[in-house]
Design a protein around this motif. Sequence first.
Motif, PDB file in Angstrom:
ATOM      1  N   ALA A 280      20.444  21.785  17.980  1.00 27.00           N
ATOM      2  CA  ALA A 280      19.214  21.320  17.347  1.00 27.00           C
ATOM      3  C   ALA A 280      19.327  19.979  16.740  1.00 27.00           C
ATOM      4  CB  ALA A 280      19.015  22.407  16.118  1.00 27.00           C
ATOM      5  N   GLU A 281      20.360  19.721  16.009  1.00 28.31           N
ATOM      6  CA  GLU A 281      20.559  18.472  15.504  1.00 28.31           C
ATOM      7  C   GLU A 281      20.623  17.264  16.433  1.00 28.31           C
ATOM      8  OE1 GLU A 281      23.562  15.653  12.408  1.00 28.31           O
ATOM      9  OE2 GLU A 281      24.098  17.740  12.943  1.00 28.31           O
ATOM     10  N   ASP A 282      21.010  17.226  17.650  1.00 28.66           N
ATOM     11  CA  ASP A 282      20.858  16.319  18.740  1.00 28.66           C
ATOM     12  C   ASP A 282      19.600  16.345  19.242  1.00 28.66           C
ATOM     13  OD1 ASP A 282      23.558  15.742  18.183  1.00 28.66           O
ATOM     14  OD2 ASP A 282      24.317  16.848  19.877  1.00 28.66           O
TER      15      ASP A 282
ATOM     16  N   GLY B 225       2.978  31.843  10.787  1.00 27.41           N
ATOM     17  CA  GLY B 225       3.664  30.543   9.764  1.00 27.41           C
ATOM     18  C   GLY B 225       3.743  29.487  10.752  1.00 27.41           C
ATOM     19  N   PRO B 226       4.766  28.572  10.386  1.00 26.10           N
ATOM     20  CA  PRO B 226       5.103  27.175  11.083  1.00 26.10           C
ATOM     21  C   PRO B 226       5.358  27.440  12.354  1.00 26.10           C
ATOM     22  CG  PRO B 226       6.656  27.584   9.667  1.00 26.10           C
ATOM     23  CD  PRO B 226       5.703  28.855   9.390  1.00 26.10           C
ATOM     24  N   SER B 227       5.269  26.662  13.212  1.00 22.97           N
ATOM     25  CA  SER B 227       5.803  26.309  14.637  1.00 22.97           C
ATOM     26  C   SER B 227       7.168  26.364  14.695  1.00 22.97           C
ATOM     27  CB  SER B 227       5.185  25.078  15.314  1.00 22.97           C
ATOM     28  OG  SER B 227       6.012  24.058  14.688  1.00 22.97           O
ATOM     29  N   PRO B 228       7.830  26.804  15.804  1.00 23.90           N
ATOM     30  CA  PRO B 228       9.471  26.807  16.102  1.00 23.90           C
ATOM     31  C   PRO B 228      10.092  25.600  15.531  1.00 23.90           C
ATOM     32  CG  PRO B 228       8.451  28.170  17.674  1.00 23.90           C
ATOM     33  CD  PRO B 228       7.047  27.590  16.925  1.00 23.90           C
ATOM     34  N   ARG B 229       9.164  24.435  15.967  1.00 25.28           N
ATOM     35  CA  ARG B 229       9.715  23.244  15.837  1.00 25.28           C
ATOM     36  C   ARG B 229       9.852  22.942  14.245  1.00 25.28           C
ATOM     37  NH1 ARG B 229       8.232  17.633  15.570  1.00 25.28           N
ATOM     38  NH2 ARG B 229       9.673  16.167  16.793  1.00 25.28           N
ATOM     39  N   ALA B 230       8.803  23.338  13.530  1.00 26.24           N
ATOM     40  CA  ALA B 230       8.763  22.970  12.096  1.00 26.24           C
ATOM     41  C   ALA B 230       9.966  23.660  11.243  1.00 26.24           C
ATOM     42  CB  ALA B 230       7.384  23.225  11.551  1.00 26.24           C
ATOM     43  N   PHE B 231      10.384  24.802  11.905  1.00 28.86           N
ATOM     44  CA  PHE B 231      11.412  25.560  11.533  1.00 28.86           C
ATOM     45  C   PHE B 231      12.893  24.501  11.209  1.00 28.86           C
ATOM     46  CE2 PHE B 231      15.019  28.318  11.937  1.00 28.86           C
ATOM     47  CZ  PHE B 231      14.881  29.381  10.809  1.00 28.86           C
ATOM     48  N   TYR B 232      13.082  23.884  12.049  1.00 28.83           N
ATOM     49  CA  TYR B 232      14.268  22.901  12.282  1.00 28.83           C
ATOM     50  C   TYR B 232      14.048  21.590  11.466  1.00 28.83           C
ATOM     51  CZ  TYR B 232      16.794  25.669  15.404  1.00 28.83           C
ATOM     52  OH  TYR B 232      17.395  26.815  16.051  1.00 28.83           O
TER      53      TYR B 232
ATOM     54  N   ILE C 172       7.334  20.287  22.747  1.00 31.43           N
ATOM     55  CA  ILE C 172       7.125  21.507  23.617  1.00 31.43           C
ATOM     56  C   ILE C 172       7.642  22.843  22.862  1.00 31.43           C
ATOM     57  CG2 ILE C 172       7.769  22.557  25.746  1.00 31.43           C
ATOM     58  CD1 ILE C 172       7.785  19.691  26.907  1.00 31.43           C
ATOM     59  N   GLU C 173       6.951  23.565  22.396  1.00 33.84           N
ATOM     60  CA  GLU C 173       7.371  24.885  21.631  1.00 33.84           C
ATOM     61  C   GLU C 173       8.691  25.633  22.286  1.00 33.84           C
ATOM     62  OE1 GLU C 173       6.452  25.414  18.472  1.00 33.84           O
ATOM     63  OE2 GLU C 173       5.350  23.554  18.732  1.00 33.84           O
ATOM     64  N   PHE C 174       8.675  25.455  23.499  1.00 35.51           N
ATOM     65  CA  PHE C 174       9.405  26.264  24.303  1.00 35.51           C
ATOM     66  C   PHE C 174      11.057  26.023  24.202  1.00 35.51           C
ATOM     67  CE2 PHE C 174      12.475  26.793  27.984  1.00 35.51           C
ATOM     68  CZ  PHE C 174      12.691  28.219  27.899  1.00 35.51           C
ATOM     69  N   ILE C 175      11.197  24.517  23.793  1.00 43.53           N
ATOM     70  CA  ILE C 175      12.516  23.955  23.600  1.00 43.53           C
ATOM     71  C   ILE C 175      12.835  24.592  22.006  1.00 43.53           C
ATOM     72  CG2 ILE C 175      13.682  21.925  22.594  1.00 43.53           C
ATOM     73  CD1 ILE C 175      11.649  20.447  24.608  1.00 43.53           C
ATOM     74  N   TRP C 176      11.895  24.639  21.137  1.00 37.75           N
ATOM     75  CA  TRP C 176      12.442  25.422  19.947  1.00 37.75           C
ATOM     76  C   TRP C 176      12.468  26.733  19.835  1.00 37.75           C
ATOM     77  CZ3 TRP C 176      14.473  21.536  17.597  1.00 37.75           C
ATOM     78  CH2 TRP C 176      14.331  20.391  17.953  1.00 37.75           C
ATOM     79  N   GLU C 177      11.605  27.432  20.629  1.00 35.23           N
ATOM     80  CA  GLU C 177      11.817  28.952  20.771  1.00 35.23           C
ATOM     81  C   GLU C 177      13.153  29.105  21.216  1.00 35.23           C
ATOM     82  OE1 GLU C 177       8.385  29.748  22.956  1.00 35.23           O
ATOM     83  OE2 GLU C 177       6.987  29.480  21.474  1.00 35.23           O
ATOM     84  N   ASN C 178      13.431  28.520  22.244  1.00 35.61           N
ATOM     85  CA  ASN C 178      14.877  28.701  22.954  1.00 35.61           C
ATOM     86  C   ASN C 178      15.951  28.438  21.783  1.00 35.61           C
ATOM     87  OD1 ASN C 178      17.180  27.399  24.616  1.00 35.61           O
ATOM     88  ND2 ASN C 178      16.236  28.704  25.715  1.00 35.61           N
ATOM     89  N   ARG C 179      15.779  27.472  21.124  1.00 34.77           N
ATOM     90  CA  ARG C 179      16.872  26.994  19.976  1.00 34.77           C
ATOM     91  C   ARG C 179      16.958  28.050  19.004  1.00 34.77           C
ATOM     92  NH1 ARG C 179      20.185  24.441  21.556  1.00 34.77           N
ATOM     93  NH2 ARG C 179      21.436  25.755  20.293  1.00 34.77           N
ATOM     94  N   ILE C 180      16.069  28.702  18.580  1.00 39.68           N
ATOM     95  CA  ILE C 180      15.921  29.942  17.645  1.00 39.68           C
ATOM     96  C   ILE C 180      16.644  30.942  18.202  1.00 39.68           C
ATOM     97  CG2 ILE C 180      14.431  31.496  16.552  1.00 39.68           C
ATOM     98  CD1 ILE C 180      12.512  29.178  15.848  1.00 39.68           C
ATOM     99  N   GLN C 181      16.472  31.362  19.576  1.00 37.52           N
ATOM    100  CA  GLN C 181      16.955  32.271  20.231  1.00 37.52           C
ATOM    101  C   GLN C 181      18.450  31.984  20.344  1.00 37.52           C
ATOM    102  OE1 GLN C 181      15.638  35.345  21.835  1.00 37.52           O
ATOM    103  NE2 GLN C 181      18.054  35.753  22.183  1.00 37.52           N
ATOM    104  N   ILE C 182      18.879  30.833  20.376  1.00 41.19           N
ATOM    105  CA  ILE C 182      20.380  30.725  20.780  1.00 41.19           C
ATOM    106  C   ILE C 182      20.988  30.664  19.301  1.00 41.19           C
ATOM    107  CG2 ILE C 182      21.981  28.713  21.270  1.00 41.19           C
ATOM    108  CD1 ILE C 182      20.029  28.094  23.622  1.00 41.19           C
ATOM    109  N   ASP C 183      20.383  29.828  18.459  1.00 38.50           N
ATOM    110  CA  ASP C 183      20.975  29.854  17.005  1.00 38.50           C
ATOM    111  C   ASP C 183      21.037  30.951  16.149  1.00 38.50           C
ATOM    112  OD1 ASP C 183      21.400  26.994  17.867  1.00 38.50           O
ATOM    113  OD2 ASP C 183      19.747  26.326  16.372  1.00 38.50           O
TER     114      ASP C 183
END
Length: 70
Positions: free
Chosen positions: A21-23, A63-70, A40-51
């Motif tokens: 995520a940081e990178d 609530g906020p989009s998955p990208r906003a989570f990071y 692209i929301e899929f990128i962040w949805e995938n990150r949440i799944q992995i992390d």
Amino acid sequence: MTTLSSLPPEVLTRIFLKLPAEDCLNLANTCRFTNDISKIEFIWENRIQIDFGIDINKEEKSGPSPRAFY
């Protein structure tokens, strides 16, 4: 010479999917093109799944989009 903006969006999306995520956030700040790809929301949805092991597609989306989570 190949630049990030000369890569097809599909290739850059795959790169985002392989990064922590940081990178991803750092890559998003390198230029307008990578910033657009990072939205692209899929990128962040995938990150949440992995992390966090949360399948965002099975959860109620409020609530906020998955990208906003990071």
